[in-house]
Design a protein around this motif. Structure first.
Motif, PDB file in Angstrom:
ATOM      1  N   GLU A   1      12.718   3.455  -9.044  1.00  0.00           N
ATOM      2  CA  GLU A   1      11.513   3.600  -9.881  1.00  0.00           C
ATOM      3  C   GLU A   1      10.375   2.685  -9.435  1.00  0.00           C
ATOM      4  O   GLU A   1       9.200   2.957  -9.727  1.00  0.00           O
ATOM      5  N   LEU A   2      10.708   1.597  -8.749  1.00  0.00           N
ATOM      6  CA  LEU A   2       9.680   0.634  -8.340  1.00  0.00           C
ATOM      7  C   LEU A   2       9.188   0.864  -6.915  1.00  0.00           C
ATOM      8  O   LEU A   2       8.284   0.153  -6.455  1.00  0.00           O
ATOM      9  N   GLN A   3       9.769   1.811  -6.217  1.00  0.00           N
ATOM     10  CA  GLN A   3       9.389   2.015  -4.823  1.00  0.00           C
ATOM     11  C   GLN A   3       7.996   2.630  -4.722  1.00  0.00           C
ATOM     12  O   GLN A   3       7.578   3.405  -5.578  1.00  0.00           O
ATOM     13  N   GLY A   4       7.301   2.237  -3.666  1.00  0.00           N
ATOM     14  CA  GLY A   4       5.915   2.662  -3.498  1.00  0.00           C
ATOM     15  C   GLY A   4       4.982   1.489  -3.752  1.00  0.00           C
ATOM     16  O   GLY A   4       5.389   0.334  -3.795  1.00  0.00           O
ATOM     17  N   ASP A   5       3.731   1.808  -3.930  1.00  0.00           N
ATOM     18  CA  ASP A   5       2.712   0.776  -4.122  1.00  0.00           C
ATOM     19  C   ASP A   5       2.741   0.285  -5.571  1.00  0.00           C
ATOM     20  O   ASP A   5       2.328   0.993  -6.488  1.00  0.00           O
ATOM     21  N   CYS A   6       3.239  -0.932  -5.772  1.00  0.00           N
ATOM     22  CA  CYS A   6       3.303  -1.528  -7.112  1.00  0.00           C
ATOM     23  C   CYS A   6       2.286  -2.659  -7.227  1.00  0.00           C
ATOM     24  O   CYS A   6       2.153  -3.482  -6.303  1.00  0.00           O
ATOM     25  N   ARG A   7       1.607  -2.721  -8.340  1.00  0.00           N
ATOM     26  CA  ARG A   7       0.664  -3.823  -8.549  1.00  0.00           C
ATOM     27  C   ARG A   7       0.891  -4.446  -9.917  1.00  0.00           C
ATOM     28  O   ARG A   7       1.223  -3.772 -10.894  1.00  0.00           O
ATOM     29  N   LEU A   8       0.703  -5.746  -9.968  1.00  0.00           N
ATOM     30  CA  LEU A   8       0.871  -6.499 -11.206  1.00  0.00           C
ATOM     31  C   LEU A   8      -0.306  -6.250 -12.137  1.00  0.00           C
ATOM     32  O   LEU A   8      -1.466  -6.336 -11.727  1.00  0.00           O
ATOM     33  N   LEU A   9      -0.012  -5.922 -13.384  1.00  0.00           N
ATOM     34  CA  LEU A   9      -1.067  -5.678 -14.372  1.00  0.00           C
ATOM     35  C   LEU A   9      -1.237  -6.835 -15.341  1.00  0.00           C
ATOM     36  O   LEU A   9      -2.353  -7.103 -15.797  1.00  0.00           O
TER      37      LEU A   9
END
Length: 378
Positions: A37-45
Motif C-alpha cells: 500500500e505504501l509503494q510508489g511516491d509517498c509524501r509526508l503530510l
C-alpha cells in the motif's frame, strides 16, 4: 533521542521538544519494502503532536495512511499485535474501527532496529479534534451523547473477544490495582517485575500517600467490581480518538481510533475513563466549577444507556469508581517517564498531579458536584 525540529504537546498543555524523533523519509522508504500500500511516491503530510510515540500521515498512490512508530522498550511487535487482534475482532463485529494494514507476510507490527512500526488506513470522517489539546471537553453535548452510544456499541462488540491481560504495564490502562482488595499490597507484589517504577517509588513515601489519597475512595470497590465481568475496552475514550461525520445537522461518530491503552478491564471502567477524559478540563482547573462539565458527563451516560443497559447500582458504582479509575494508568505513566524517557520532572507530574492530584480533586466542591450529578442519574 530528541530532535529540536519536532515538538509535541507537553504535560502542561505547552509545546515541548519531542522525546522521539519524527518519522523520516528513510523510514518510510524501509516500510515501502514491506507494505504494498505504501509503494510508489509517498509524501509526508503531517506529524502528530501526541507525545508517547511518533506518528505521521502520508499520501501515496494508493491513498493516505497513518504510520505509527514506538520504541521497542514501550511496544514490541508481539505486544502491539495484542491490540491489533482486538481491533480485528471489533471490525468483524461491524464496529467502525480503522483498518490495520498487514505487510506482505501478513504481519501488522514490524520491528526495525530499536523501533516497532504499525500502519493504519486513513479513517473515514473528519478529525475535528486533531489540533485540540488532550483533556479538552467535547464541543457539544450532542457529540458527547454520540460518543457514549458508540462506546456502548464497542462493548457489545467486545463481548465475544477473549484474550489474556496485556504483556506490559507501560502506557496500558489496566484495572489490576482497582480490582485488588488491597491495592498497596498488590502494587508491592508487582514492583519486582517493574524495576523502573520501583526505582521511582524507592525514595517516595508512596504507601502513606496512597493510604491518604486513594484508599478512602477505594473502600468496598473491589467487592462490588467482582460482579463486573472482564471486558476488553478502549480505555482512552476521548473525542480526539474519534472521527466524525457531519451532515443533516447531526454529527455522528464515523471511525474509532487509537487502541494503544486497550486491555481487559470492564465496561464500567471504560465508561468511567470516558467521563474522566471528557467531562473535566484537567488543564484548566483554575476555572473552578467552569472546568467541570456535568452536562457532558450526563450526555455520555445517557448516550451509552441508549444502546446498552446499566442498572441503578451500576451507575452508583460508576460514580464511585471515577475518583480512582486513573490509578493503574497513572502509575504506568510514572514508570514510562522515569524508566524510558528518563524525565524525573515528568514522572513527578504523573505521580503528584495525575495520580494523587486527580483523586484529591474529587474532594473539592467541584469534584463532589460531578459525583452527585452522576449519582442523581442512577
Amino acid at each position: 533521542m530528541t530532535t529540536p525540529a519536532h515538538h509535541v504537546q507537553g504535560l502542561d498543555n505547552d509545546e515541548v521538544p519531542a522525546d522521539w524523533p519524527a518519522i523520516s523519509a528513510g523510514e518510510i522508504a524501509w516500510l515501502q519494502q514491506h507494505f504494498v500500500e505504501l509503494q510508489g511516491d509517498c509524501r509526508l503530510l503531517w506529524h502528530s503532536p501526541r507525545p508517547f510515540s511518533a506518528a505521521a500521515l502520508v499520501q501515496g498512490p494508493h491513498g493516505r495512511f497513518f504510520i505509527k512508530r514506538h520504541h521497542h522498550s514501550v511496544r514490541s511487535a508481539a505486544v502491539l499485535s495484542e491490540e491489533h487482534r482486538f481491533i480485528a475482532h471489533l471490525a468483524a463485529q461491524g464496529l467502525p474501527v480503522v483498518q490495520v494494514i498487514a505487510d506482505q507476510n501478513g504481519a501488522t507490527a514490524l520491528e526495525h532496529g530499536v523501533w516497532t512500526f504499525e500502519v493504519h488506513a486513513e479513517g473515514i470522517g473528519q478529525d475535528l479534534y486533531r489540533d485540540v489539546p488532550s483533556w479538552t471537553p467535547p464541543a457539544s453535548v450532542e457529540q458527547a451523547w454520540q460518543a457514549g452510544r458508540m462506546l456502548a456499541l464497542l462493548h457489545t462488540a467486545a463481548e465475544g473477544f477473549h484474550a489474556a491481560q496485556r504483556a506490559t504495564h507501560l502506557l496500558v490502562a489496566r484495572d489490576d490495582l482497582i480490582r485488588a482488595e488491597d491495592p498497596i499490597a498488590a502494587l508491592t507484589a508487582q514492583l519486582p517485575d517493574r524495576p523502573g517504577l520501583a526505582a521511582y517509588l524507592a525514595d517516595t513515601p508512596w504507601r502513606a500517600e496512597l493510604q491518604r489519597a486513594i484508599l478512602p475512595w477505594h473502600m468496598g470497590l473491589a467487592t462490588r467490581l467482582a460482579a463486573e465481568p472482564r471486558l476488553w475496552g478502549h480505555n482512552d475514550w476521548h473525542v480526539s480518538n474519534l472521527l466524525w461525520q457531519t451532515g443533516s445537522g447531526v454529527t455522528t461518530v464515523s471511525s474509532v481510533l487509537d487502541f494503544g491503552l486497550a486491555s481487559p478491564t470492564s465496561a464500567l471502567y471504560d465508561l468511567a475513563t470516558a467521563i474522566e477524559r471528557n467531562a473535566i478540563a484537567w488543564l484548566q482547573l483554575d476555572r473552578g466549577a467552569q472546568a467541570v462539565r456535568g452536562d457532558i458527563a450526563l450526555a455520555l451516560l445517557v448516550g451509552y444507556r441508549d444502546a446498552r443497559a446499566l442498572s441503578s447500582d451500576q451507575v452508583q458504582l460508576l460514580a464511585d469508581l471515577l475518583p480512582v479509575v486513573h490509578l493503574d494508568f497513572a502509575l504506568s505513566e510514572v514508570e514510562y517517564f522515569h524508566a524510558i524517557t528518563r524525565s524525573r520532572a515528568n514522572a513527578d507530574v504523573a505521580y503528584r498531579a495525575f495520580l494523587l492530584g486527580h483523586a484529591d480533586w474529587f474532594r473539592t466542591p467541584a469534584g463532589q458536584g460531578l459525583l452527585a450529578t452522576l449519582r442523581g442519574a442512577a
